[in-house]
Structure formats: structure tokens, C-alpha cells
Design an enzyme around this catalytic site. Sequence first.
Site, PDB file in Angstrom:
ATOM      1  N   LYS A  22      58.900  55.490  31.444  1.00 56.18           N
ATOM      2  CA  LYS A  22      60.140  56.250  31.332  1.00 56.18           C
ATOM      3  C   LYS A  22      60.777  56.441  32.702  1.00 56.18           C
ATOM      4  O   LYS A  22      61.970  56.185  32.878  1.00 56.18           O
ATOM      5  CB  LYS A  22      59.842  57.597  30.674  1.00 56.18           C
ATOM      6  CG  LYS A  22      61.061  58.292  30.154  1.00 56.18           C
ATOM      7  CD  LYS A  22      60.695  59.626  29.513  1.00 56.18           C
ATOM      8  CE  LYS A  22      59.940  59.444  28.224  1.00 56.18           C
ATOM      9  NZ  LYS A  22      59.264  60.672  27.790  1.00 56.18           N
ATOM     10  N   ARG A  91      59.456  65.829  31.421  1.00 54.61           N
ATOM     11  CA  ARG A  91      59.146  64.784  30.446  1.00 54.61           C
ATOM     12  C   ARG A  91      57.914  63.969  30.846  1.00 54.61           C
ATOM     13  O   ARG A  91      57.745  63.609  31.992  1.00 54.61           O
ATOM     14  CB  ARG A  91      60.331  63.823  30.298  1.00 54.61           C
ATOM     15  CG  ARG A  91      61.655  64.537  30.195  1.00 54.61           C
ATOM     16  CD  ARG A  91      62.830  63.589  30.253  1.00 54.61           C
ATOM     17  NE  ARG A  91      62.873  62.659  29.126  1.00 54.61           N
ATOM     18  CZ  ARG A  91      63.755  61.681  29.016  1.00 54.61           C
ATOM     19  NH1 ARG A  91      64.639  61.463  29.993  1.00 54.61           N
ATOM     20  NH2 ARG A  91      63.735  60.894  27.966  1.00 54.61           N
ATOM     21  N   GLY A 100      55.576  59.904  21.308  1.00 51.78           N
ATOM     22  CA  GLY A 100      55.230  61.191  20.721  1.00 51.78           C
ATOM     23  C   GLY A 100      53.819  61.674  21.008  1.00 51.78           C
ATOM     24  O   GLY A 100      53.404  62.692  20.481  1.00 51.78           O
ATOM     25  N   MET A 102      52.479  62.518  23.984  1.00 57.45           N
ATOM     26  CA  MET A 102      52.365  63.534  25.021  1.00 57.45           C
ATOM     27  C   MET A 102      53.568  64.462  24.934  1.00 57.45           C
ATOM     28  O   MET A 102      54.325  64.406  23.996  1.00 57.45           O
ATOM     29  CB  MET A 102      52.220  62.855  26.363  1.00 57.45           C
ATOM     30  CG  MET A 102      50.877  62.130  26.459  1.00 57.45           C
ATOM     31  SD  MET A 102      50.639  61.299  28.005  1.00 57.45           S
ATOM     32  CE  MET A 102      51.995  60.186  28.023  1.00 57.45           C
ATOM     33  N   ARG A 335      63.807  51.278  27.168  1.00 55.25           N
ATOM     34  CA  ARG A 335      62.616  50.468  27.444  1.00 55.25           C
ATOM     35  C   ARG A 335      62.734  49.221  26.588  1.00 55.25           C
ATOM     36  O   ARG A 335      63.501  49.193  25.625  1.00 55.25           O
ATOM     37  CB  ARG A 335      61.338  51.228  27.103  1.00 55.25           C
ATOM     38  CG  ARG A 335      61.181  51.435  25.624  1.00 55.25           C
ATOM     39  CD  ARG A 335      60.059  52.364  25.261  1.00 55.25           C
ATOM     40  NE  ARG A 335      60.403  52.933  23.966  1.00 55.25           N
ATOM     41  CZ  ARG A 335      59.987  54.089  23.508  1.00 55.25           C
ATOM     42  NH1 ARG A 335      59.203  54.823  24.222  1.00 55.25           N
ATOM     43  NH2 ARG A 335      60.356  54.508  22.331  1.00 55.25           N
ATOM     44  N   HIS A 451      58.860  58.637  13.549  1.00 53.44           N
ATOM     45  CA  HIS A 451      57.513  58.462  14.091  1.00 53.44           C
ATOM     46  C   HIS A 451      56.723  57.443  13.278  1.00 53.44           C
ATOM     47  O   HIS A 451      56.114  56.524  13.816  1.00 53.44           O
ATOM     48  CB  HIS A 451      56.785  59.809  14.087  1.00 53.44           C
ATOM     49  CG  HIS A 451      55.360  59.734  14.522  1.00 53.44           C
ATOM     50  ND1 HIS A 451      54.332  59.567  13.628  1.00 53.44           N
ATOM     51  CD2 HIS A 451      54.805  59.741  15.758  1.00 53.44           C
ATOM     52  CE1 HIS A 451      53.190  59.501  14.301  1.00 53.44           C
ATOM     53  NE2 HIS A 451      53.458  59.619  15.592  1.00 53.44           N
ATOM     54  N   SER A 779      28.623  22.694  23.684  1.00 61.90           N
ATOM     55  CA  SER A 779      29.498  23.556  22.912  1.00 61.90           C
ATOM     56  C   SER A 779      28.887  24.954  22.961  1.00 61.90           C
ATOM     57  O   SER A 779      27.736  25.142  22.572  1.00 61.90           O
ATOM     58  CB  SER A 779      29.594  23.060  21.474  1.00 61.90           C
ATOM     59  OG  SER A 779      30.384  23.944  20.720  1.00 61.90           O
ATOM     60  N   ASN A 783      28.643  33.281  19.550  1.00 70.82           N
ATOM     61  CA  ASN A 783      28.076  34.355  18.720  1.00 70.82           C
ATOM     62  C   ASN A 783      26.616  34.574  19.103  1.00 70.82           C
ATOM     63  O   ASN A 783      26.202  35.669  19.461  1.00 70.82           O
ATOM     64  CB  ASN A 783      28.153  34.006  17.226  1.00 70.82           C
ATOM     65  CG  ASN A 783      29.586  33.905  16.750  1.00 70.82           C
ATOM     66  OD1 ASN A 783      30.503  34.405  17.401  1.00 70.82           O
ATOM     67  ND2 ASN A 783      29.778  33.234  15.637  1.00 70.82           N
ATOM     68  N   ASP A 784      25.844  33.478  19.042  1.00 68.95           N
ATOM     69  CA  ASP A 784      24.440  33.599  19.420  1.00 68.95           C
ATOM     70  C   ASP A 784      24.288  33.930  20.900  1.00 68.95           C
ATOM     71  O   ASP A 784      23.426  34.710  21.278  1.00 68.95           O
ATOM     72  CB  ASP A 784      23.697  32.294  19.112  1.00 68.95           C
ATOM     73  CG  ASP A 784      23.034  32.366  17.745  1.00 68.95           C
ATOM     74  OD1 ASP A 784      22.444  33.419  17.444  1.00 68.95           O
ATOM     75  OD2 ASP A 784      23.126  31.389  16.985  1.00 68.95           O
ATOM     76  N   CYS A 847      32.470  27.143  20.074  1.00 78.10           N
ATOM     77  CA  CYS A 847      32.592  27.103  18.617  1.00 78.10           C
ATOM     78  C   CYS A 847      32.247  28.428  17.960  1.00 78.10           C
ATOM     79  O   CYS A 847      32.081  28.509  16.763  1.00 78.10           O
ATOM     80  CB  CYS A 847      31.737  25.983  18.047  1.00 78.10           C
ATOM     81  SG  CYS A 847      29.991  26.185  18.396  1.00 78.10           S
ATOM     82  N   TYR A 867      38.074  22.416  24.887  1.00 81.34           N
ATOM     83  CA  TYR A 867      38.606  22.834  23.594  1.00 81.34           C
ATOM     84  C   TYR A 867      37.967  24.130  23.124  1.00 81.34           C
ATOM     85  O   TYR A 867      36.908  24.522  23.602  1.00 81.34           O
ATOM     86  CB  TYR A 867      38.410  21.740  22.538  1.00 81.34           C
ATOM     87  CG  TYR A 867      36.968  21.513  22.137  1.00 81.34           C
ATOM     88  CD1 TYR A 867      36.396  22.275  21.115  1.00 81.34           C
ATOM     89  CD2 TYR A 867      36.173  20.564  22.771  1.00 81.34           C
ATOM     90  CE1 TYR A 867      35.073  22.085  20.754  1.00 81.34           C
ATOM     91  CE2 TYR A 867      34.861  20.364  22.415  1.00 81.34           C
ATOM     92  CZ  TYR A 867      34.306  21.131  21.410  1.00 81.34           C
ATOM     93  OH  TYR A 867      33.001  20.961  21.049  1.00 81.34           O
TER      94      TYR A 867
END
Length: 891
Positions: A22, A91, A100, A102, A335, A451, A779, A783-784, A847, A867
Site C-alpha cells: 500500500k 493504515r 482485510g 490487518m 495495486r 470480502h 531418473s 517420492n522415495d 519421475c 526432463y
Amino acid sequence: MTKFVYDFAEGDRDQKDLLGGKGANLAEMTNLGLPVPPGFTITTEACRVYLAEGSEPPGLADEVTEHLVALEKAMGKQLGQADDPLLVSVRSGAKFSMPGMMETVLNVGLNDHSVHGLASQAGDDRFAWDSYRRLIQMFGATVLGIEAEHFGDALEDAKKAKGTTNDLDLDAGDFTALVETFKGVVREHAGRDFPQDPREQMDLAIRAVFDSWNSPRAHIYRRQERIPADLGTAVSVCSMVFGNLGMDSGTGVAFTRDPASGEQGIYGDYLQNAQGEDVVAGIRNTLHLTELERIDKAAYDELLGIMTTLERHYRDLCDIEFTIERGKLWMLQTRVGKRTAAAAFTVAVQLVDEGLIDMDEALQRVTGHQLAQLMFPRFDRDAEKERLTTGMNASPGAASGIAVFDSPTAVRRAKAGEKVLLVRRETNPDDLDGMIAAEGVLTSRGGRTSHAAVVARGMGKTAVCGAEELEVDVRAKKMTTPDGREIVEGDTISIDGTNGEVYLGEVPVVSSPVMAWFEGTSRERDELVDAVDRIMQHADGVRRLRVRANADTGEDSALARTFGAEGIGLCRTEHMFLGERRELVENLVLAETRDEREKQLQALLPLQIEDFTAIYRAMAGLPVTIRLLDPPLHEFLPDYTDLSVEVALDRERGQLTEEKEELLANVRRLHEQNPMLGLRGVRLGIAVPGLFAMQIRAITRAAATLAAEGVTVLPEIMVPLVGTVQELQAVAAEIAEVVAEPESAVDGKPVEHQVGTMIELPRAALVAAQIAETAQFFSFGTNDLTQTTWGFSRDDVESSFFSEYLETGIFGVSPFESLDTEGVGELVEIASWRGREVRHDLKLGICGEHGGDPDSVHFFHRAGLDYVSCSPFRVPVARLEAGRAATSPEG
Ligand code: ADP
Ligand code: MG
Ligand code: MG
């Protein structure tokens, strides 16, 4: 010495870190020569010091005085001066907009004396006393922490006494009386008098704004929007202008384009004789901004001119707050405006066509998250549905769920797994966690700038607002439609955020236009589809990262290809062994003799050949990475506990067969305490002779057959869970043997293929140089790799302590959702460097599902991978983000 206070004329829009959004934009507008009431901004740094030390930094008070004196000089009056008071607003404004969340206090400087000065200066008693009661009300609630209802109730009582519901019917006398009542409320609930000293008012308000950074709702909002908790807020002190000076005054909010669809036009709300939040609070019905033309043509024209100036200057859609004081227009805020996913795409392309930005920048203006939203289904237009009412299409999407009328219930029922729609008269910042939990939001009041609308759009949540025909009774937990029908908590309803319709029951959904266009089921090009297409084409043209898909069937592969996949990065063969074929594998794993094993393998081979043939065909000309079997063993075996019980029961009944007893013995032998860390991946391949060879045979034979037909096949054989190069060498030797078989040859030569490995153990990453001697590609199985690096198993931890970690901020985001770049990412980089040092053309990919996560894609781009591979539906997101990464100004 650190400078803590900046005049509006001193800053600019790039100083959001220091001046908050702001403050930075007020400065920018001031320097653009736009009519901004003068003022100054206290930096976020001052706030951070205050929050850390518990008191204002030394020197701040003096600096504020210095700027206040300058402001008073410029305005020709002093703060709270009895005969002609300077009034200011105090402000809040953080780096990232937190609408809204703060606090802001208006009319600071009014007291028992200056209220008379204000009245005589304005020639309007009512206005002065209205302003004063607003100050006590806002100050009481935000600075002194008094429940807002105490003031709200008193105001309602005053209206009731007058026999009205409209605040415009209250006169000077009513407000004078209300001031006394409010002062009593302050005395009773804060145990002190409302401070009469203007400077004390200002200093306390500044401190309250600092404190509001840590309000519970601000915390929730930051967590949801992933805004760091330690930024702090700036405080802008701005001289007051008054929209509550009569019907020739007013206040409004506007967007330079439609933040829901991106369409060009006039979008905004205006409220005559009103101040501050009145316009967004839904207390009176607002006017459409176009009506301002009729009310005050000069101010309207000036406003449109300023909106054009702002758009050209910011080169983007802006939102603004303005006030008209007796015909004079004042700009109070601007803004770059929040917008829906659809608006993000269409506006970006419009701006390109208007010559304001180029395509690289357009690409930066949209995100993968937004694209993903556009791929969500929408309601089936042709489905039969029962319309209840129509409201404002505030945030697009299609949502169904049970109606709930308060946030705690929304949270509770959503946690219990129900889909809920939050129905409110209007929302306020305390509804935030309810909105997060809900599928969508329906309100009966407030417009596109309310809001509920602003927050829902920010979250990408469906919202219909201002459905005024609905009578929402939050206390009785029900709503009533115009024809008298009652919907109570637990009834299912549906809302369409794209056209504002509200339906009874659950409405069936169909693909979105963007999805239909990706799938190729529709060639309809509206403005949105056209914008998405142009931006996607640009992304494809600039990106360095290739995008592959994780797919296990010919069908999924074909789908992935329509989404733009450039190959298969992970074909999980274990999925092929589930269902009917599970028994074959069970027998294979439990087999005790070579012959028995061989029999099962022979049965599996033709099935596998079929699987791979379908995938190769769908991916003709593109690489296909097939991972050799990597199941946690228990997935293929009967459950140990169940089987034990069964055997015990059978034994008791005297029905136990020898086979069953033997099966139990075998399952017991193979039972693992911790299957994720047990006999799986390459370990299983080595422990069960012939298993991998069968799969390799299927891979190469299917490839050879198709190659002979002239189809270009590029198989890549991937070995899972390798921890040492010796494991890989063992499998590579097996591959070499199989490939040498005549059935794997094309024109007498072994079919073209590559051999590589997954990197999913920290050890593999560390010894990548050795592994790269044998592997042609890596690759990263992120996850593991995440599980093994952190030492936790996803299935166990996500449901146990993760929510706690996320709530307390130990995790900003789950490491399974977005790559932990510091830990797991470091291993990816180490393995990449070490591997490429040995083999320069080592192909590198990922992957895990992180391949479709926007932030992670940027990391993989920077890490130099070739990739990413992700599920078919994430492929467009990954393509877009790969393009954004390649054109990102941060490199
Ligand atoms: P928020 O961040 O919640 O929008 P603001 O600081 O913008 O809070 O202020 C709340 C309301 O008060 C807005 O409607 C704003 O336009 C109005 N307002 C703020 N400062 C002034 C001022 N100096 N004169 C008139 N209205 C103001
Ligand atoms: Mg504002
Ligand atoms: Mg794995």
C-alpha cells in the site's frame, strides 16, 4: 541511523519490502502526479523491530514527529487542531496484500473539541459527529480490543429507536448521542477513557497496526497464501478525505478490467455519502460504478482517465480505492489486482496485443496453479437442474456440497470428509478457515469486491456473492428462497461461479473448455482457450526442460500425448501385475522350485508384451522409460494377519489344508516389519531369478516386433532402488543376455535401447559417479528419495504428524507436494554433477509427482535436468512452468 519513515513523495512501487504494497503504491501514485492525500509511511523494518523487542525502535517517535510536522505545514493545520483539525488514517499494508486481515483506523485526531471545529469547517454537524463515532468505534475495536459487536449493537439500537434500518436516516443529534454511548462502551470494556490527545491516538493506532500482523486471522491467511511469517507490516499515515460529506461525496472501489473473466469494461462499486469500508462491508447496497457518470460526470471522467494511466503505467490490471469529497476525486489505494485464473490468461494476452508487454512477460503473469484450475470440470449445461436463485459470479468454478452456515461447522464437517459449501450473509476475515475448508462460498450480500469475492478469487475457490433473493439465517442455520423453500444445514446445493447460478442438489460436471481443448474433444476457441493456447505455444517454444508423463497403459499414454507429453518418464510395471494377474505374481514369489517359477514367468511374458506394445504404439517416436518391477512385496501377498486368523479358525474347525499351512509359513517367512525398506526394487529382481529377465524380454521383444513394422520405439530400461553400482551391473548383464536373443533383434541387430537407473536412495546419489559408469540415464524418484532422505514413510506420516508440522510451521509445505530443495534437492544436484562428470551425455530426469509441481519444476530447470515426468493431467502445468522457468528474470 536507520530511516524508519518515508514521505509518500520519497518512495516508489519497487519498495514493497520496506513500505508495504500500500505504501509503495501510494508513493508511486503520488509521484505520478495523481491526486493522493499527502502522508507518510512507517517501514516494515520498524514493525519487525517492534515485534521482536516489544517496543518501538528508539528514534521512531522523533522521526514520526518530523514527518507529522511537515504534513501539518503542508496542510496548513495541526493534527486534531480544535478549530480546524487535520485528521489522518493509520493504515496497515504488508509486502503482500492481505485484504482485510490487518487493521486501519480512520479519522484519527478527532476529540471533544475538534469535532466542533470539523463541523464548522464542513458546515455539517451530522458529518462531524458521524466521523467521530466512527473513530471511537474503530479505535475501540482495533486499538483497545473491544468486541466490535458492542458498538454494532449500539448502532443498531439507535436505528431501531429511530424506526429505520438505514444509517442515512440518523441525524447529527443521533450521532452526538451515539458518541456518548460509544465512550461509555470504551470505559466499560477497556477500563479507560477514549484518549482525547490526538498524538496519543495516532501512536496507539500505529502500535495496533504493528500488532495486527500477529492476529490469528492474519496467521491463517499467511499460511494459506504461503506468505512468510516474519515480514511485518508497514503503516501508512494518510491525511483524511471525506466521502461522508453528503450525497455529492462518496467512496468506491474499481478494477481496470473484470477480475473474474478479464473482459474489458467498467467494473466497480460506488456508495454515496459513505466512508471507508462501507462500500465493501455490504451494509448498504452499492451502485454500479457506471452510475457515477450520471451522479458526477466530471469526477467519473477523471477516474476513468486515471484508471487508464494506471494500467499503462503498471502494465497490468489494477484495482483501486477512491473517495469523492464534494466533487473532488482522491485516490486512496492501487495495486496490481488479484484475479481469477481465467482473467490472468486473458488479460496477459490482451496486454500483449495492446503492446504493453511481450510474450515472455505474459508467460510470467500466469502460473501452473492457475492453469490447473482452468482444467477443473464445470457443470454440465445440458444436465437437468433445479435453479434456486442467481447471484453474482464472483469467482468461477463449479462446486457442490452440503450447505453449512458457519465456519467452525464447515471446518468440522470438511475434516470428517464431507464436501461443504459455506453459506453466509457476508463473510468477514474470521470466516477464513471456513472458506479454506469449503468447496465454495455463497453469500447473499456484497458484490464482486466484497470480502468473500476477493478472498475466494485469491484462493481459486468458487464463489457466488450477493444472491440477494436468498434470506440467509445464520443463527437458525438455514436459508430461504424467494418461493419460500428452506434449505437447512446438510442439504446439498451447487453453485456455479461462472454464471452465478445456485442449484438444488448435486449437478453433474463435464470437462472445462480448456480441458476439452487439451484433450482434443473440442476445437472451440473462445477468448480464454485462445489465450491459453497462445501462452502454451510460447512456453513450448522457450522451455529447455522436456516434459514426459508417468503412465502405465496404452490408454493413459495416448491421453498423455494429447496433453503434450514428449515420452513416458515412468511406466510402473507393478500396476500391470495387480488385479487378475496378482495370483501369478503371488505364486511366482512363493515358488519353491525352478520349474514352478518358470511356469508363472511363461504365463506372464505374453501379457507383458501386450502391455508394452500398446504403450510403444501410443508413444511412437518418443522415449519410453519402463521401470522393472518395484513393489513392496506385501502388495502381492495375502495379508499376514488375516491369513493367520484364517488358518487358526480352519484348524479349530479341523478344516486346515496342508497348502494353506504352507502358504502361511511362506508368508511368515517373507513378512516384513518395514516393507518400504525391505525386499523390493532391484533387491527383489536379484532375489527372484528370472523375474527381471522376463520383463526385459517383454520390453525388447515388443520393441523388436514394432520396429520391424517400422514404428520408431525408444525403450529405456530403468532399474529401481539401486544403492550400489554392483546391483546395476548384475541387471545390466541380464539385459545384455536377453538383448542378444534372436527375438530381440531387428535386422540381425539388437533392438535399440538404453539402460539406466532410478536415483532414490541417498547412497545412490552419493556414489553417482560409479553408477554413471553403467547407467546411461538417471531418473530421480523423488517420492522415495524424499522418504529415504527424511527417514519417514509417506503413508505413515502424512496422516499422523504432518498436519501438526504444517500448522506449527515446521514445514511451510509438505515435502511430498513441493520438493525439499535444501535436502532432497541437494542430493539431486550432487548426483547430477557427479554423474555427468563421468558421463557427459548422461540423461537426467525426474519421475516423482514433484515433476508436476510448479515450484519443483523451477528447481529442476535450474539443476540442469533434461526432463520432468508427471501424471498426464499435470503435463500442461509442467510445460507451462518449464517455460516460465526458462524465461524467469531470476534465471
Ligand atoms: P485495507 O487494507 O483493508 O483496504 P485501508 O488502509 O485501505 O485498508 O483502509 C480501509 C478503508 O478506509 C478503505 O476503504 C480506504 O479507502 C479508506 N481510507 C483509508 N485511508 C483513508 C483516508 N485518508 N481518507 C479516506 N478514506 C480512507
Ligand atoms: Mg484498502
Ligand atoms: Mg521408488
